[in-house]
Design a protein around this motif. Structure first.
Motif, PDB file in Angstrom:
ATOM      1  N   UNK A 277       0.841  -1.201   0.000  1.00 56.03           N
ATOM      2  CA  UNK A 277       0.000   0.000   0.000  1.00 56.03           C
ATOM      3  C   UNK A 277       0.875   1.249   0.000  1.00 56.03           C
ATOM      4  N   UNK A 278       0.269   2.346  -0.440  1.00 52.57           N
ATOM      5  CA  UNK A 278       0.964   3.632  -0.493  1.00 52.57           C
ATOM      6  C   UNK A 278       1.502   4.015   0.883  1.00 52.57           C
ATOM      7  N   UNK A 279       0.655   3.840   1.907  1.00 51.80           N
ATOM      8  CA  UNK A 279       1.061   4.205   3.265  1.00 51.80           C
ATOM      9  C   UNK A 279       2.287   3.395   3.706  1.00 51.80           C
ATOM     10  N   UNK A 280       2.244   2.094   3.452  1.00 59.63           N
ATOM     11  CA  UNK A 280       3.379   1.235   3.832  1.00 59.63           C
ATOM     12  C   UNK A 280       4.632   1.611   3.051  1.00 59.63           C
TER      13      UNK A 280
ATOM     14  N   UNK B 241       1.256   9.604   6.926  1.00 63.96           N
ATOM     15  CA  UNK B 241      -0.064  10.222   6.713  1.00 63.96           C
ATOM     16  C   UNK B 241       0.052  11.737   6.613  1.00 63.96           C
ATOM     17  N   UNK B 242       0.892  12.298   7.469  1.00 67.13           N
ATOM     18  CA  UNK B 242       1.073  13.742   7.471  1.00 67.13           C
ATOM     19  C   UNK B 242       1.640  14.220   6.121  1.00 67.13           C
ATOM     20  N   UNK B 243       2.649  13.490   5.635  1.00 68.70           N
ATOM     21  CA  UNK B 243       3.261  13.864   4.356  1.00 68.70           C
ATOM     22  C   UNK B 243       2.289  13.678   3.196  1.00 68.70           C
ATOM     23  N   UNK B 244       1.562  12.570   3.203  1.00 70.19           N
ATOM     24  CA  UNK B 244       0.611  12.311   2.110  1.00 70.19           C
ATOM     25  C   UNK B 244      -0.494  13.366   2.103  1.00 70.19           C
ATOM     26  N   UNK B 245      -0.921  13.795   3.288  1.00 74.73           N
ATOM     27  CA  UNK B 245      -1.937  14.865   3.348  1.00 74.73           C
ATOM     28  C   UNK B 245      -1.365  16.150   2.781  1.00 74.73           C
ATOM     29  N   UNK B 246      -0.160  16.456   3.232  1.00 78.12           N
ATOM     30  CA  UNK B 246       0.462  17.704   2.801  1.00 78.12           C
ATOM     31  C   UNK B 246       0.630  17.728   1.283  1.00 78.12           C
ATOM     32  N   UNK B 247       0.919  16.550   0.711  1.00 82.12           N
ATOM     33  CA  UNK B 247       1.117  16.456  -0.741  1.00 82.12           C
ATOM     34  C   UNK B 247      -0.190  16.140  -1.479  1.00 82.12           C
ATOM     35  N   UNK B 248      -1.312  16.293  -0.758  1.00 80.19           N
ATOM     36  CA  UNK B 248      -2.647  16.207  -1.375  1.00 80.19           C
ATOM     37  C   UNK B 248      -2.938  14.864  -2.041  1.00 80.19           C
ATOM     38  N   UNK B 249      -2.427  13.790  -1.475  1.00 76.26           N
ATOM     39  CA  UNK B 249      -2.829  12.457  -1.945  1.00 76.26           C
ATOM     40  C   UNK B 249      -4.115  12.107  -1.187  1.00 76.26           C
ATOM     41  N   UNK B 250      -5.233  11.941  -1.906  1.00 78.94           N
ATOM     42  CA  UNK B 250      -6.505  11.704  -1.219  1.00 78.94           C
ATOM     43  C   UNK B 250      -6.470  10.436  -0.372  1.00 78.94           C
ATOM     44  N   UNK B 251      -7.152  10.516   0.776  1.00 70.26           N
ATOM     45  CA  UNK B 251      -7.158   9.399   1.743  1.00 70.26           C
ATOM     46  C   UNK B 251      -7.581   8.082   1.120  1.00 70.26           C
ATOM     47  N   UNK B 252      -8.510   8.154   0.153  1.00 72.62           N
ATOM     48  CA  UNK B 252      -9.007   6.906  -0.450  1.00 72.62           C
ATOM     49  C   UNK B 252      -7.891   6.139  -1.156  1.00 72.62           C
ATOM     50  N   UNK B 253      -6.762   6.802  -1.438  1.00 76.41           N
ATOM     51  CA  UNK B 253      -5.658   6.135  -2.149  1.00 76.41           C
ATOM     52  C   UNK B 253      -4.605   5.554  -1.197  1.00 76.41           C
TER      53      UNK B 253
ATOM     54  N   UNK C 248      -4.164   1.586  -0.993  1.00 73.48           N
ATOM     55  CA  UNK C 248      -3.957   0.764  -2.193  1.00 73.48           C
ATOM     56  C   UNK C 248      -2.561   1.029  -2.770  1.00 73.48           C
ATOM     57  N   UNK C 249      -2.004   0.036  -3.483  1.00 69.47           N
ATOM     58  CA  UNK C 249      -0.665   0.241  -4.062  1.00 69.47           C
ATOM     59  C   UNK C 249      -0.716   1.320  -5.139  1.00 69.47           C
ATOM     60  N   UNK C 250       0.363   2.101  -5.304  1.00 76.94           N
ATOM     61  CA  UNK C 250       0.327   3.226  -6.235  1.00 76.94           C
ATOM     62  C   UNK C 250       0.483   2.850  -7.715  1.00 76.94           C
ATOM     63  N   UNK C 251       0.420   1.556  -8.030  1.00 74.72           N
ATOM     64  CA  UNK C 251       0.654   1.126  -9.420  1.00 74.72           C
ATOM     65  C   UNK C 251      -0.269   1.821 -10.419  1.00 74.72           C
ATOM     66  N   UNK C 252      -1.531   2.066 -10.000  1.00 72.20           N
ATOM     67  CA  UNK C 252      -2.505   2.635 -10.938  1.00 72.20           C
ATOM     68  C   UNK C 252      -2.630   4.151 -10.800  1.00 72.20           C
ATOM     69  N   UNK C 253      -1.785   4.750  -9.971  1.00 72.78           N
ATOM     70  CA  UNK C 253      -1.869   6.200  -9.752  1.00 72.78           C
ATOM     71  C   UNK C 253      -1.445   6.979 -10.999  1.00 72.78           C
ATOM     72  N   UNK C 254      -1.876   8.227 -11.061  1.00 71.10           N
ATOM     73  CA  UNK C 254      -1.436   9.111 -12.155  1.00 71.10           C
ATOM     74  C   UNK C 254       0.057   9.413 -11.980  1.00 71.10           C
TER      75      UNK C 254
ATOM     76  N   UNK D   9       1.597  12.251 -11.683  1.00 74.78           N
ATOM     77  CA  UNK D   9       1.824  13.246 -10.627  1.00 74.78           C
ATOM     78  C   UNK D   9       1.622  12.656  -9.240  1.00 74.78           C
ATOM     79  N   UNK D  10       0.622  11.762  -9.109  1.00 72.94           N
ATOM     80  CA  UNK D  10       0.400  11.114  -7.807  1.00 72.94           C
ATOM     81  C   UNK D  10       1.587  10.227  -7.446  1.00 72.94           C
ATOM     82  N   UNK D  11       2.070   9.456  -8.404  1.00 71.62           N
ATOM     83  CA  UNK D  11       3.231   8.583  -8.142  1.00 71.62           C
ATOM     84  C   UNK D  11       4.444   9.426  -7.759  1.00 71.62           C
TER      85      UNK D  11
END
Ligand SMILES: Nc1ncnc2c1ncn2[C@@H]1O[C@H](COP(=O)(O)OP(=O)(O)OP(=O)(O)O)[C@@H](O)[C@H]1O
Ligand SMILES: [Mg+2]
Length: 236
Positions: free
Chosen positions: A109-112, A133-145, A148-154, A156-158
């Motif tokens: 998962x993205x968090x891991x 979590x703090x970094x992902x929030x700051x970088x505007x990665x939505x919580x719903x992501x 899940x693993x980032x393989x299918x992310x855009x 910019x998200x990756x």
């Protein structure tokens, strides 16, 4: 401020196996020093060898000649000649590298993925997850992501996950290859703030940024790959 990187006479040739083993000289005789609290931006045309230089600083590329001395744990280590095990230790504690693309690990998962470098350093899992979590929030990665693993992310998200995974560690040296290339303006601004804050804490930063505005916002010094270095074929 104290010195963090000292490059002496670094050269890199590539052998073109599909061209009868012809040698192509990309970098030759590069000298470069970077102090704590500096952001040195490598600036040169496309194909001039900027990424090659950054990969050589990380010892991803073995130089044809020269030294890359990294200040690690109170001593200099030439990562070009050091044994692989020592290079891994230097990377683990001292050298953070944001590459242009995220190396996705299936099923993690993205968090891991973001928390992993901290957990590897012995930080408690819950604390590492809170920081992730703090970094992902700051970088505007939505919580719903997050779960899940980032393989299918855009793209910019990756890229933002990649930045989070490096910035979570507070490395004394940061190597950045186009970390803002596919980001929108708001996220670009956030990443610029993070890099500047790291530099102000004394981190030594070496980066490649195509965008002039980003260079202006970050660079304390520009390092041009000398014109004489222009790619040339050398006799094999
Ligand atoms: N592993 C390799 N084998 C052969 N040639 C390589 C290799 N890596 C890079 N090169 C060549 O070295 C040159 C410099 O590449 P590099 O990626 O360092 O350029 P760059 O300055 O980062 O360009 P850009 O701004 O487009 O990212 C290119 O011509 C490239 O084809
Ligand atoms: Mg490049």
């Amino acid at each position: 401020m104290s010195r963090r990187i000292e490059v002496n006479g670094l050269s890199k040739d590539f052998t073109l196996h599909l061209q009868g083993g012809q040698q192509m000289s990309i970098l030759s005789g590069i000298d470069m020093q970077v102090d704590a609290g500096e952001c040195v931006v490598i600036h040169a045309p496309s194909g001039a060898g900027k990424s090659t230089l950054l990969r050589s600083l990380y010892a991803n590329y073995r130089a044809s000649s020269g030294q890359v001395n990294i200040w690690h744990d109170g001593a200099w280590v030439d990562v070009q000649s050091a044994p692989a095990r020592q290079v891994l230790t230097v990377r683990h504690h001292t050298l953070g590298f944001v590459t242009q693309f995220l190396r996705v690990i299936p099923r993690i998962s993205t968090l891991d993925l973001v928390a992993e470098p901290l957990i590897n350093r012995g930080v408690e899992k819950q604390v590492a997850h809170e920081q992730a979590e703090e970094l992902l929030s700051r970088l505007r990665i939505p919580k719903r992501l997050w779960h899940i693993p980032p393989a299918t992310f855009s793209g910019g998200e990756q890229q933002r996950v990649n930045i989070a995974r490096t910035m979570i560690c507070d490395y004394p040296i940061l190597l950045l290859d186009e970390p803002t290339a596919s980001l929108d303006e708001a996220n670009r601004g956030t990443v610029i703030d993070m890099i500047n804050a790291a530099r102000e804490r004394g981190v030594a930063v070496v980066g490649i940024f195509h965008d002039e505005a980003v260079r202006q916002a970050l660079a304390t010094r520009i390092f041009s790959i000398p014109a004489a270095q222009a790619v040339s074929l050398v006799a094999a």
